[in-house]
Enzyme design. Structure first.
Site, PDB file in Angstrom:
ATOM      1  N   MET A 192      -7.137   1.373  -8.061  1.00 13.85           N
ATOM      2  CA  MET A 192      -6.704   0.508  -6.950  1.00 13.85           C
ATOM      3  C   MET A 192      -7.105  -0.926  -7.288  1.00 13.85           C
ATOM      4  O   MET A 192      -8.242  -1.196  -7.659  1.00 13.85           O
ATOM      5  CB  MET A 192      -7.409   0.983  -5.678  1.00 13.85           C
ATOM      6  CG  MET A 192      -7.481  -0.085  -4.624  1.00 13.85           C
ATOM      7  SD  MET A 192      -6.878   0.452  -3.056  1.00 13.85           S
ATOM      8  CE  MET A 192      -7.275  -1.004  -2.106  1.00 13.85           C
TER       9      MET A 192
ATOM     10  N   CYS B 206       1.639   3.727  -3.102  1.00 12.76           N
ATOM     11  CA  CYS B 206       0.663   4.695  -3.618  1.00 12.76           C
ATOM     12  C   CYS B 206       0.224   5.697  -2.548  1.00 12.76           C
ATOM     13  O   CYS B 206      -0.036   6.855  -2.845  1.00 12.76           O
ATOM     14  CB  CYS B 206      -0.577   3.976  -4.141  1.00 12.76           C
ATOM     15  SG  CYS B 206      -0.241   3.052  -5.646  1.00 12.76           S
ATOM     16  N   HIS B 207       0.101   5.220  -1.291  1.00 12.78           N
ATOM     17  CA  HIS B 207      -0.508   6.081  -0.265  1.00 12.78           C
ATOM     18  C   HIS B 207       0.510   6.773   0.640  1.00 12.78           C
ATOM     19  O   HIS B 207       0.138   7.678   1.381  1.00 12.78           O
ATOM     20  CB  HIS B 207      -1.472   5.252   0.595  1.00 12.78           C
ATOM     21  CG  HIS B 207      -2.587   4.637  -0.209  1.00 12.78           C
ATOM     22  ND1 HIS B 207      -3.696   5.347  -0.587  1.00 12.78           N
ATOM     23  CD2 HIS B 207      -2.734   3.395  -0.727  1.00 12.78           C
ATOM     24  CE1 HIS B 207      -4.502   4.544  -1.294  1.00 12.78           C
ATOM     25  NE2 HIS B 207      -3.932   3.365  -1.399  1.00 12.78           N
TER      26      HIS B 207
ATOM     27  N   HIS C 166       5.710  11.302 -11.144  1.00 13.41           N
ATOM     28  CA  HIS C 166       5.853   9.848 -11.033  1.00 13.41           C
ATOM     29  C   HIS C 166       6.885   9.342 -12.044  1.00 13.41           C
ATOM     30  O   HIS C 166       8.063   9.501 -11.837  1.00 13.41           O
ATOM     31  CB  HIS C 166       4.469   9.202 -11.220  1.00 13.41           C
ATOM     32  CG  HIS C 166       4.422   7.771 -10.835  1.00 13.41           C
ATOM     33  ND1 HIS C 166       4.434   7.346  -9.528  1.00 13.41           N
ATOM     34  CD2 HIS C 166       4.371   6.642 -11.582  1.00 13.41           C
ATOM     35  CE1 HIS C 166       4.407   6.025  -9.492  1.00 13.41           C
ATOM     36  NE2 HIS C 166       4.367   5.576 -10.732  1.00 13.41           N
TER      37      HIS C 166
ATOM     38  N   HIS D 182       0.251   7.546 -17.215  1.00 12.13           N
ATOM     39  CA  HIS D 182       1.252   6.609 -16.670  1.00 12.13           C
ATOM     40  C   HIS D 182       2.095   6.093 -17.825  1.00 12.13           C
ATOM     41  O   HIS D 182       1.789   5.074 -18.435  1.00 12.13           O
ATOM     42  CB  HIS D 182       0.572   5.461 -15.921  1.00 12.13           C
ATOM     43  CG  HIS D 182       1.540   4.674 -15.081  1.00 12.13           C
ATOM     44  ND1 HIS D 182       2.453   3.816 -15.634  1.00 12.13           N
ATOM     45  CD2 HIS D 182       1.756   4.632 -13.743  1.00 12.13           C
ATOM     46  CE1 HIS D 182       3.186   3.277 -14.660  1.00 12.13           C
ATOM     47  NE2 HIS D 182       2.777   3.759 -13.495  1.00 12.13           N
TER      48      HIS D 182
ATOM     49  N   CYS E  74       0.804  -1.228   0.000  1.00 13.25           N
ATOM     50  CA  CYS E  74       0.000   0.000   0.000  1.00 13.25           C
ATOM     51  C   CYS E  74       0.842   1.285   0.000  1.00 13.25           C
ATOM     52  O   CYS E  74       0.428   2.303  -0.566  1.00 13.25           O
ATOM     53  CB  CYS E  74      -0.921   0.048   1.221  1.00 13.25           C
ATOM     54  SG  CYS E  74      -1.658  -1.545   1.661  1.00 13.25           S
TER      55      CYS E  74
HETATM   56 FE1  DHE Z   1       6.375   1.198 -10.722  1.00 12.56          FE
HETATM   57  C1  DHE Z   1       8.706   2.573 -12.848  1.00 12.56           C
HETATM   58  C2  DHE Z   1       6.740   3.842  -8.640  1.00 12.56           C
HETATM   59  C3  DHE Z   1       3.781   0.030  -8.822  1.00 12.56           C
HETATM   60  C4  DHE Z   1       6.387  -1.713 -12.464  1.00 12.56           C
HETATM   61  N1  DHE Z   1       7.485   2.917 -10.765  1.00 12.56           N
HETATM   62  C5  DHE Z   1       8.384   3.291 -11.738  1.00 12.56           C
HETATM   63  C6  DHE Z   1       8.960   4.564 -11.379  1.00 12.56           C
HETATM   64  C7  DHE Z   1       8.403   4.913 -10.177  1.00 12.56           C
HETATM   65  C8  DHE Z   1       7.485   3.870  -9.792  1.00 12.56           C
HETATM   66  C9  DHE Z   1       8.689   6.169  -9.382  1.00 12.56           C
HETATM   67  C10 DHE Z   1       9.982   5.340 -12.187  1.00 12.56           C
HETATM   68  C11 DHE Z   1      11.370   4.894 -11.859  1.00 12.56           C
HETATM   69  C12 DHE Z   1      12.431   5.566 -12.720  1.00 12.56           C
HETATM   70  O1  DHE Z   1      12.238   5.665 -13.952  1.00 12.56           O
HETATM   71  O2  DHE Z   1      13.462   6.014 -12.182  1.00 12.56           O
HETATM   72  N2  DHE Z   1       5.371   1.853  -9.060  1.00 12.56           N
HETATM   73  C13 DHE Z   1       5.706   2.949  -8.360  1.00 12.56           C
HETATM   74  C14 DHE Z   1       4.818   3.102  -7.227  1.00 12.56           C
HETATM   75  O3  DHE Z   1       4.911   3.959  -6.317  1.00 12.56           O
HETATM   76  C15 DHE Z   1       3.728   2.118  -7.390  1.00 12.56           C
HETATM   77  C16 DHE Z   1       2.513   2.849  -7.923  1.00 12.56           C
HETATM   78  C17 DHE Z   1       3.273   1.412  -6.133  1.00 12.56           C
HETATM   79  C18 DHE Z   1       4.305   0.586  -5.413  1.00 12.56           C
HETATM   80  O4  DHE Z   1       4.010   0.100  -4.321  1.00 12.56           O
HETATM   81  O5  DHE Z   1       5.416   0.398  -5.889  1.00 12.56           O
HETATM   82  C19 DHE Z   1       4.317   1.232  -8.486  1.00 12.56           C
HETATM   83  N3  DHE Z   1       5.256  -0.535 -10.666  1.00 12.56           N
HETATM   84  C20 DHE Z   1       4.270  -0.813  -9.815  1.00 12.56           C
HETATM   85  C21 DHE Z   1       3.744  -2.134 -10.013  1.00 12.56           C
HETATM   86  O6  DHE Z   1       2.850  -2.717  -9.312  1.00 12.56           O
HETATM   87  C22 DHE Z   1       4.390  -2.684 -11.227  1.00 12.56           C
HETATM   88  C23 DHE Z   1       3.360  -2.699 -12.342  1.00 12.56           C
HETATM   89  C24 DHE Z   1       4.913  -4.103 -11.104  1.00 12.56           C
HETATM   90  C25 DHE Z   1       6.115  -4.279 -10.235  1.00 12.56           C
HETATM   91  O7  DHE Z   1       7.099  -4.810 -10.710  1.00 12.56           O
HETATM   92  O8  DHE Z   1       6.071  -3.874  -9.087  1.00 12.56           O
HETATM   93  C26 DHE Z   1       5.448  -1.607 -11.482  1.00 12.56           C
HETATM   94  N4  DHE Z   1       7.357   0.563 -12.359  1.00 12.56           N
HETATM   95  C27 DHE Z   1       7.238  -0.693 -12.889  1.00 12.56           C
HETATM   96  C28 DHE Z   1       8.130  -0.796 -14.030  1.00 12.56           C
HETATM   97  C29 DHE Z   1       8.786   0.434 -14.157  1.00 12.56           C
HETATM   98  C30 DHE Z   1       8.290   1.258 -13.086  1.00 12.56           C
HETATM   99  C31 DHE Z   1       8.275  -2.023 -14.925  1.00 12.56           C
HETATM  100  C32 DHE Z   1       9.831   0.844 -15.192  1.00 12.56           C
HETATM  101  C33 DHE Z   1       9.201   1.214 -16.478  1.00 12.56           C
HETATM  102  C34 DHE Z   1      10.216   1.523 -17.526  1.00 12.56           C
HETATM  103  O9  DHE Z   1      10.036   1.074 -18.668  1.00 12.56           O
HETATM  104  O10 DHE Z   1      11.195   2.227 -17.219  1.00 12.56           O
END
Ligand code: DHE
Length: 556
Positions: free
Chosen positions: A99, A48-49, A335, A377, A45
């Site tokens: 969510m 996001c929160h 983000h 996103h 959680c």
């Molecule tokens: Fe991500 C990138 C934050 C949930 C997969 N994610 C990012 C970035 C941030 C971020 C700040 C950019 C990083 C950078 O470029 O330096 N993500 C968050 C969260 O805060 C969030 C919403 C909730 C959490 O608890 O983490 C979250 N993210 C997810 C997932 O649930 C995903 C779908 C599956 C997983 O692996 O956790 C996920 N996030 C990704 C991926 C990227 C990403 C694959 C990189 C994308 C890219 O092509 O660069």
């Protein structure tokens, strides 16, 4: 078994005064349930929160919004006005706003307890300074004991670093023969992998703040150093400017809210900079988390995006002792984002403001704040030449069923620059990532967070050449079906497209349950037909995939 409650004293007073209704309404948890819920909150959680629950991509979950008042009624004036029953329902079923439903992830008991937990005051985690970081630092193979040239015959350019979300690992997959080279233990629920400028090192960041450095030159690539950068993290990048190749790495943490600069080949921490400050609205924020980080190719600079304050920091790494930061005011809840094709402009989603912020890395200033549909996103977005509007950068949306294209060429197409030039329909909201490649004629988009399984299991693909025409509709491809995996309770969410180094294959992860066997589907980009399904018992919950060449050169 001691109970932890919001205001044990208040209850005692209430009982003395004979108001038994107070104690009946007061949420409380046993020590064990509190500790378990705290872990679940952190893992599922907090992203996001927020740790302090002030809200960002998700709503504020401070007790003033989540807890019923002492007389049993709900808080008025807020957007949530919740209480135990409604919280349990939301956590179980998810919401339209993006969510996810937790009924196939958490047990009924866990959902009940987490609903109670978020009505209690949030515990504040400890700080994490230089002494803590140094004590956690492990230099497993020092630089002088590493090879001086590549020891394997693997085509390193086409290796994929694949996040195995729920096992705390990354799989390195040979993109040429589609075989798993090795599976490396890293931090919990790894978020991203980024490359050093030379392409030799992969930096992997875990949600638990563990940074791992992987040396691709070894016969079988290994983790050569680790450090705990904080308790909660999402971003890492490296120094890519000429003369600084492989010299530094930078990790941004969600908790504590700060970034740390490291020696690139050892992860020795050099400097920690706090991001606590005042938001663009002029209010102090105790938890401004570091979201995306990218490395400029114009200057020795990182673009560091601070989520809650809406501030973009341009951090000059040429003199770390006398660190210079340019602070650009933009829009709140920054983000993820990526470069335009020229790599001069950085476009980042301010997702809860329904905007995309454009930064000019050459001039070091804000160019535009572009209004978009709900919750853009992009991942890093997708760059291509639109048949009508010239060079554009595209994003999909968590909260709207469209793809948005923004013009990025102020010189030759000034009328289109930094404007939404077109939106096209996608098969559903809940999209996270779009992708194309300079050699491709396709634009791909997933929708893994859509509550409808048939949508979450499919992707949309557009003919870039047709985008100028009226009534553009994508082809919808059921990628989960291509994997031919056994039936499972969990939705087989199809997530994150990534191209191979030559740009003729596109790879998708099948993100299933944490005990389900899973796969990566490789699609021939020209025919849009399945080419290979990579199955291996070690591939559990694959999500992000980072091709060495494309990540090293910021190709997307
Ligand atoms: Fe991500 C990138 C934050 C949930 C997969 N994610 C990012 C970035 C941030 C971020 C700040 C950019 C990083 C950078 O470029 O330096 N993500 C968050 C969260 O805060 C969030 C919403 C909730 C959490 O608890 O983490 C979250 N993210 C997810 C997932 O649930 C995903 C779908 C599956 C997983 O692996 O956790 C996920 N996030 C990704 C991926 C990227 C990403 C694959 C990189 C994308 C890219 O092509 O660069």
């Amino acid at each position: 078994m001691k109970n932890i409650s919001m205001s044990a004293l208040g209850i005692a007073v209430g009982l003395v005064l004979g108001s038994s209704m107070v104690s009946a309404a007061e949420p409380s948890l046993s020590d064990e349930a509190f500790a378990a819920s705290k872990r679940i909150y952190f893992e599922r959680c907090a992203g996001c929160h927020g740790v302090l629950r002030k809200g960002a991509t998700g709503k504020s979950l401070e007790p003033s919004w989540t807890k019923k008042k002492d007389d049993g009624t709900v808080e008025e004036g807020g957007t949530l006005k919740l209480g135990q029953e409604r919280l349990e329902k939301i956590i179980t079923l998810g919401t339209e706003g993006g969510m996810v439903n937790y009924d196939d992830i958490l047990t009924k008991e866990e959902i009940k307890n987490i609903a109670t937990y978020i009505q209690l005051e949030p515990p504040v985690p400890p700080e994490w300074g230089m002494q803590d970081q140094l004590a956690s630092w492990k230099l497993i193979v020092p630089p002088e004991k590493r090879p001086t040239k590549q020891m394997s015959k693997i085509n390193l350019d086409n290796v994929f670093s694949v996040t195995l979300r729920d096992t705390g690992e990354v799989a390195l997959i040979d993109g040429d023969n589609k075989k798993v080279i090795t599976v490396l233990k890293t931090g919990y629920a790894v978020h991203i992998s980024r490359m050093s400028a030379s392409g030799r090192y992969i930096y992997v960041i875990g949600r638990d703040g563990l940074t791992s450095l992987v040396d691709l030159w070894m016969k079988t690539p290994e983790v050569v150093a680790t450090i705990k950068s904080g308790m909660d993290a999402r971003s890492v990048d490296t120094s890519k400017f000429k003369g600084y190749e492989d010299k530094y790495a930078v990790v941004g943490t969600y908790w504590p809210p700060q970034y740390t600069i490291y020696e690139g080949d050892t992860l020795k921490p050099l400097k920690i900079v706090s991001t606590r400050s005042v938001t663009v609205d002029g209010e102090y924020h105790p938890e401004p988390r570091v979201a995306s980080i990218v490395a400029s190719s114009f200057k020795p600079e990182w673009v560091i995006n601070i989520k809650e304050t809406g501030l973009v920091k341009l951090v000059d790494y040429s003199d770390i002792k006398n660190l210079k930061e340019i602070t650009i005011e933009s829009s709140k809840f920054l983000h993820d984002g990526g470069w335009d094709a020229s790599k001069r402009y950085f476009l980042v989603a301010a997702n809860m403001s329904n905007q995309v912020v454009v930064i000019d890395a050459k001039e070091g200033k804000l160019v535009a704040i572009v209004d978009t549909e709900k919750k853009p996103h992009p991942g890093r977005g997708a760059n291509f030449v639109h048949p009508k509007f010239g060079p554009v950068w595209a994003t999909s949306h968590l909260g709207a069923d469209v793809i948005t294209m923004i013009g990025t060429d102020p010189k030759k197409h000034p009328d289109n620059a930094w404007k939404v030039v077109q939106t096209v329909p996608i098969h559903g909201s809940g999209s996270l990532f779009v992708k194309t490649h300079p050699k491709s004629k396709n634009l791909w988009a997933d929708a893994p967070l859509n509550p409808e399984p048939s949508i979450a299991q499919s992707v949309a693909v557009y003919n870039i050449g047709d985008l100028g025409k009226e009534g553009v509709e994508p082809e919808i491809i059921d990628v989960a079906a291509m994997a031919e995996l056994p039936e499972t309770k969990a939705t087989k969410r199809v997530v994150h497209a990534e191209y191979n180094s030559t740009g003729d294959e596109v790879w998708f992860s099948i993100w299933a349950g944490k005990t389900d066997s899973s796969a990566i589907v490789v699609i021939d980009d020209k025919t849009r037909k399945v080419k290979t399904v990579i199955k291996d018992p070690r591939i559990i919950t694959p999500t992000g995939k980072f091709n060495v060449h494309n990540t090293q050169h910021d190709i997307y």
